[in-house]
Design an enzyme around this catalytic site. Structure first.
Site, PDB file in Angstrom:
ATOM      1  N   CYS A 122       0.766  -1.122   0.112  1.00  0.00           N
ATOM      2  CA  CYS A 122      -0.099   0.067  -0.080  1.00  0.00           C
ATOM      3  C   CYS A 122       0.770   1.163  -0.010  1.00  0.00           C
ATOM      4  CB  CYS A 122      -0.861  -0.158   1.184  1.00  0.00           C
ATOM      5  SG  CYS A 122      -2.012   1.321   1.319  1.00  0.00           S
ATOM      6  N   ASP A 179      -8.013  -4.046  -8.081  1.00  0.00           N
ATOM      7  CA  ASP A 179      -7.872  -3.141  -7.391  1.00  0.00           C
ATOM      8  C   ASP A 179      -8.253  -1.780  -8.132  1.00  0.00           C
ATOM      9  OD1 ASP A 179      -6.731  -1.014  -5.888  1.00  0.00           O
ATOM     10  OD2 ASP A 179      -4.741  -1.958  -5.636  1.00  0.00           O
ATOM     11  N   HIS A 211      -7.116  -4.373  -3.564  1.00  0.00           N
ATOM     12  CA  HIS A 211      -6.171  -3.602  -2.938  1.00  0.00           C
ATOM     13  C   HIS A 211      -5.931  -4.365  -1.454  1.00  0.00           C
ATOM     14  CE1 HIS A 211      -3.642  -0.169  -2.381  1.00  0.00           C
ATOM     15  NE2 HIS A 211      -3.896  -0.107  -0.989  1.00  0.00           N
TER      16      HIS A 211
END
Length: 245
Positions: A122, A179, A211
């Site tokens: 991330c 994502d 994600h």
């Protein structure tokens, strides 16, 4: 497995670095700097550290949120609480934090100073590749690192697509096919830039993965793809990342 905390000095004050060592350190080992999600060095990130240490790596996890306090952690269900911190965390500040962590890793008597890499998820995926642009790493691994190609409202860190040409180490990038925050066009931009710069890169897009799919504490966790992702990580480190144990 041994665990300790150390402090390093940054331009913005003292930062805590979590260090996890393998059970048996009978020779200098490769080290990986684990770079947090946008939620702090939390339970998940510390588990990632343990997982990597179990495989024989010395692991360091710097608290990139140290400017907001020591041990700052944000719940996955309360991302809004992280926004003020993210609004102050610039590329330069992250580079400073990661450089100090890298220097600490190289100074440890049980670390092979020529084998220090990054791995991030991330926000940490962004940071892992950013570090490779500015630090002499042995390898860099980035999972679902957003913000590399275009700015994100409310975030102080900025795109660095054209800086990818300065990377000298092998890199591995993993993205989720589902994502929504990192569409295929952005992945294509990153792939093209790395290819143009002749960076040794492997980019894997995981089907049906969203994600955060590697994190078993998030709703987006995908056990099948997470298992594949971790196998890919360890295989790549041995084959391409100059991080052999």
């Amino acid at each position: 497995m041994a665990y300790e905390k150390r402090s390093v000095s940054t331009t913005d004050g003292t930062m805590t670095v979590h260090i996890t060592n393998p059970d048996k350190v009978d020779a200098r080992k490769p080290a990986l700097i684990v770079l947090q999600e946008a939620f702090g060095v939390n339970h998940h990130i510390l588990n990632v550290c343990k997982k990597l240490a179990d495989h024989g790596y010395v692991v360091l996890a710097p608290e990139l949120f140290h400017r907001a306090g020591d041990g700052v952690v944000v719940e996955y269900s309360n991302f809004q609480a992280a926004r003020p911190i993210l609004g102050e965390l610039t590329n330069a500040r992250m580079i400073d934090d990661m450089t100090q962590t890298f220097n600490l890793a190289q100074s440890l008597p049980f670390v092979d100073a020529s084998k220090v890499g990054t791995i991030g998820f991330c926000m940490g995926g962004f940071a892992a590749l950013l570090a490779a642009c500015h630090i002499d790493l042995a390898a860099a691994i980035s999972f679902y690192g957003g913000g590399m190609t275009q700015e994100r409202p409310g975030f102080a860190f900025t795109p660095f697509l054209h800086d990818l040409s300065s990377i000298k180490c092998p890199v591995f990038l993993g993205f989720g096919a589902e994502d929504q925050s990192i569409p295929p066009a952005q992945i294509d931009q990153i792939r093209a830039q790395l290819k143009q710069a002749h960076v040794q890169a492997q980019i894997t897009v995981y089907p049906e993965a969203q994600h955060g799919f590697l994190c078993d504490e998030r709703a987006s966790f995908n056990p099948k793809m997470a298992d594949k992702g971790w196998k890919d990580i360890f295989n790549w480190l041995q084959q391409y990342g100059r991080m052999t144990l």
